[in-house]
Design a protein around this motif. Sequence first.
Motif, PDB file in Angstrom:
ATOM      1  N   ILE A 158      49.829  41.243  22.574  1.00  0.00           N
ATOM      2  CA  ILE A 158      49.128  42.413  23.095  1.00  0.00           C
ATOM      3  C   ILE A 158      49.341  43.577  22.128  1.00  0.00           C
ATOM      4  O   ILE A 158      50.464  43.819  21.668  1.00  0.00           O
ATOM      5  N   LYS A 159      48.278  44.288  21.827  1.00  0.00           N
ATOM      6  CA  LYS A 159      48.378  45.409  20.898  1.00  0.00           C
ATOM      7  C   LYS A 159      49.247  46.531  21.485  1.00  0.00           C
ATOM      8  O   LYS A 159      49.593  46.523  22.664  1.00  0.00           O
ATOM      9  N   GLY A 160      49.555  47.493  20.646  1.00  0.00           N
ATOM     10  CA  GLY A 160      50.447  48.574  21.035  1.00  0.00           C
ATOM     11  C   GLY A 160      49.989  49.409  22.207  1.00  0.00           C
ATOM     12  O   GLY A 160      50.799  50.101  22.834  1.00  0.00           O
ATOM     13  N   ASP A 161      48.693  49.338  22.545  1.00  0.00           N
ATOM     14  CA  ASP A 161      48.218  50.067  23.727  1.00  0.00           C
ATOM     15  C   ASP A 161      48.604  49.360  25.018  1.00  0.00           C
ATOM     16  O   ASP A 161      48.358  49.862  26.121  1.00  0.00           O
ATOM     17  N   LEU A 162      49.199  48.152  24.866  1.00  0.00           N
ATOM     18  CA  LEU A 162      49.660  47.331  25.991  1.00  0.00           C
ATOM     19  C   LEU A 162      48.522  46.952  26.935  1.00  0.00           C
ATOM     20  O   LEU A 162      48.722  46.750  28.137  1.00  0.00           O
ATOM     21  N   ASN A 163      47.332  46.819  26.354  1.00  0.00           N
ATOM     22  CA  ASN A 163      46.166  46.429  27.147  1.00  0.00           C
ATOM     23  C   ASN A 163      45.237  45.484  26.384  1.00  0.00           C
ATOM     24  O   ASN A 163      44.641  44.589  26.986  1.00  0.00           O
ATOM     25  N   THR A 164      45.126  45.659  25.088  1.00  0.00           N
ATOM     26  CA  THR A 164      44.175  44.875  24.291  1.00  0.00           C
ATOM     27  C   THR A 164      44.839  43.616  23.735  1.00  0.00           C
ATOM     28  O   THR A 164      45.913  43.682  23.140  1.00  0.00           O
ATOM     29  N   THR A 196      40.458  43.062  27.088  1.00  0.00           N
ATOM     30  CA  THR A 196      41.428  43.959  27.716  1.00  0.00           C
ATOM     31  C   THR A 196      41.947  43.352  29.016  1.00  0.00           C
ATOM     32  O   THR A 196      41.202  42.686  29.744  1.00  0.00           O
ATOM     33  N   LEU A 197      43.225  43.587  29.272  1.00  0.00           N
ATOM     34  CA  LEU A 197      43.898  42.946  30.398  1.00  0.00           C
ATOM     35  C   LEU A 197      43.731  43.697  31.699  1.00  0.00           C
ATOM     36  O   LEU A 197      43.608  43.089  32.765  1.00  0.00           O
ATOM     37  N   PHE A 198      43.740  45.021  31.628  1.00  0.00           N
ATOM     38  CA  PHE A 198      43.735  45.844  32.836  1.00  0.00           C
ATOM     39  C   PHE A 198      42.478  46.715  32.889  1.00  0.00           C
ATOM     40  O   PHE A 198      41.964  47.133  31.851  1.00  0.00           O
ATOM     41  N   ASP A 199      42.018  47.007  34.105  1.00  0.00           N
ATOM     42  CA  ASP A 199      40.844  47.862  34.246  1.00  0.00           C
ATOM     43  C   ASP A 199      41.250  49.342  34.216  1.00  0.00           C
ATOM     44  O   ASP A 199      42.436  49.664  34.005  1.00  0.00           O
ATOM     45  N   ASP A 200      40.312  50.218  34.430  1.00  0.00           N
ATOM     46  CA  ASP A 200      40.573  51.654  34.343  1.00  0.00           C
ATOM     47  C   ASP A 200      41.554  52.153  35.403  1.00  0.00           C
ATOM     48  O   ASP A 200      42.125  53.236  35.266  1.00  0.00           O
ATOM     49  N   HIS A 201      41.749  51.356  36.441  1.00  0.00           N
ATOM     50  CA  HIS A 201      42.673  51.741  37.504  1.00  0.00           C
ATOM     51  C   HIS A 201      44.056  51.115  37.319  1.00  0.00           C
ATOM     52  O   HIS A 201      44.931  51.298  38.158  1.00  0.00           O
ATOM     53  N   GLY A 202      44.214  50.355  36.224  1.00  0.00           N
ATOM     54  CA  GLY A 202      45.503  49.731  35.956  1.00  0.00           C
ATOM     55  C   GLY A 202      45.694  48.386  36.620  1.00  0.00           C
ATOM     56  O   GLY A 202      46.778  47.796  36.538  1.00  0.00           O
ATOM     57  N   ALA A 205      42.811  42.568  35.297  1.00  0.00           N
ATOM     58  CA  ALA A 205      41.403  42.190  35.412  1.00  0.00           C
ATOM     59  C   ALA A 205      41.012  41.023  34.508  1.00  0.00           C
ATOM     60  O   ALA A 205      39.909  40.490  34.637  1.00  0.00           O
ATOM     61  N   VAL A 206      41.893  40.608  33.596  1.00  0.00           N
ATOM     62  CA  VAL A 206      41.543  39.528  32.666  1.00  0.00           C
ATOM     63  C   VAL A 206      41.252  38.256  33.458  1.00  0.00           C
ATOM     64  O   VAL A 206      41.907  37.960  34.462  1.00  0.00           O
ATOM     65  N   LYS A 207      40.231  37.500  33.010  1.00  0.00           N
ATOM     66  CA  LYS A 207      39.820  36.329  33.774  1.00  0.00           C
ATOM     67  C   LYS A 207      39.106  35.314  32.889  1.00  0.00           C
ATOM     68  O   LYS A 207      38.335  35.684  32.005  1.00  0.00           O
ATOM     69  N   VAL A 208      39.387  34.036  33.140  1.00  0.00           N
ATOM     70  CA  VAL A 208      38.659  32.948  32.493  1.00  0.00           C
ATOM     71  C   VAL A 208      37.499  32.591  33.410  1.00  0.00           C
ATOM     72  O   VAL A 208      37.714  32.264  34.590  1.00  0.00           O
ATOM     73  N   GLN A 223      36.750  39.345  30.268  1.00  0.00           N
ATOM     74  CA  GLN A 223      36.478  37.941  30.550  1.00  0.00           C
ATOM     75  C   GLN A 223      36.400  37.071  29.299  1.00  0.00           C
ATOM     76  O   GLN A 223      35.977  37.525  28.242  1.00  0.00           O
ATOM     77  N   VAL A 224      36.806  35.807  29.474  1.00  0.00           N
ATOM     78  CA  VAL A 224      36.771  34.811  28.395  1.00  0.00           C
ATOM     79  C   VAL A 224      36.099  33.552  28.938  1.00  0.00           C
ATOM     80  O   VAL A 224      36.338  33.161  30.088  1.00  0.00           O
ATOM     81  N   ASP A 225      35.270  32.915  28.115  1.00  0.00           N
ATOM     82  CA  ASP A 225      34.597  31.678  28.518  1.00  0.00           C
ATOM     83  C   ASP A 225      35.609  30.601  28.908  1.00  0.00           C
ATOM     84  O   ASP A 225      36.603  30.385  28.208  1.00  0.00           O
ATOM     85  N   ALA A 226      35.338  29.893  29.997  1.00  0.00           N
ATOM     86  CA  ALA A 226      36.136  28.731  30.367  1.00  0.00           C
ATOM     87  C   ALA A 226      35.860  27.598  29.383  1.00  0.00           C
ATOM     88  O   ALA A 226      34.849  27.599  28.675  1.00  0.00           O
ATOM     89  N   LEU A 227      36.754  26.647  29.356  1.00  0.00           N
ATOM     90  CA  LEU A 227      36.591  25.477  28.490  1.00  0.00           C
ATOM     91  C   LEU A 227      35.553  24.539  29.101  1.00  0.00           C
ATOM     92  O   LEU A 227      35.638  24.193  30.286  1.00  0.00           O
ATOM     93  N   ALA A 228      34.570  24.123  28.298  1.00  0.00           N
ATOM     94  CA  ALA A 228      33.515  23.239  28.796  1.00  0.00           C
ATOM     95  C   ALA A 228      34.104  21.903  29.242  1.00  0.00           C
ATOM     96  O   ALA A 228      34.834  21.244  28.503  1.00  0.00           O
TER      97      ALA A 228
END
Length: 262
Positions: A158-164, A196-202, A205-208, A223-228
């Motif tokens: 996770i990058k230094g912003d602790l979200n990306t 990004t892992l978290f939404d604007d409210h903290g 929110a990350v999801k496959v 969001q990230v694509d699920a594995l086919a």
Amino acid sequence: MSNQKESTARTLTVALLVCLVCSVFVAGAAVALKPIQVDNRLLDKQRSILAIAGLGDPGMSASQVKALFDERIVARVVDLQSGTFTDAQDPRTFDPLRAAKDPKLSDSLPSEQDIASIKRRERFSTVYLVERNGRLDTLILPVRGYGLWSTLYGFMAIKGDLNTVAGMGFYQHAETPGLGGEVDNPKWKALWRGKTLFDDHGSLAVKVVKGGVDPQNPNAGHQVDALAGATLTSNGVNNLLHFWLGEQGFGPFIAKLRAGEA
């Protein structure tokens, strides 16, 4: 008759001696090779951490991996109960996976909390920091959870912003090649970078997502694509991330680190 008994006894004696010699040889080889096996596992782990953090080159020699790891990576132990760094364990020797099997160093998880299907969660874990000019550049967290056939062991950077997300990947699993085994596909791993892992409210929110990410969806950045063809493995990845980034995992630590209280 006596000759036959003598021949049988001699055959059994020789067989017993051969088995004994072989057992001693195998046991001796196992003991002699154990330090090499330990070093190789540590090297593979360090190589995985560097790769997920985007450091170094895949073709680096063992000595180069160790030198770069020592130069760029700082290992620290986190108390998962308090969400803070701790000196209670030595990060150079502490093994969270072994601790997870020790009732004195871990807690049994009730089924409603054990969404990653790991059964026990260690009380301490080792995280890895990449710093630049005295500031956090990348945080690397160990993650694990059950897929379809196996427990997947990996890291999230996770990058230094602790979200990306800077990188995500697994270094050990036994999922089906061509299906769940596609967690190793560089193209799929590349999909994680920049999410990004978290939404604007903290909130986490990350999801496959099955069926692919819709770019028009306002949540596409999480969001990230699920594995086919690998729904259960995809669900397992989603569950393990929600566990380790949530309240039972590193969620409190990330919040305190962001607030400067870790």
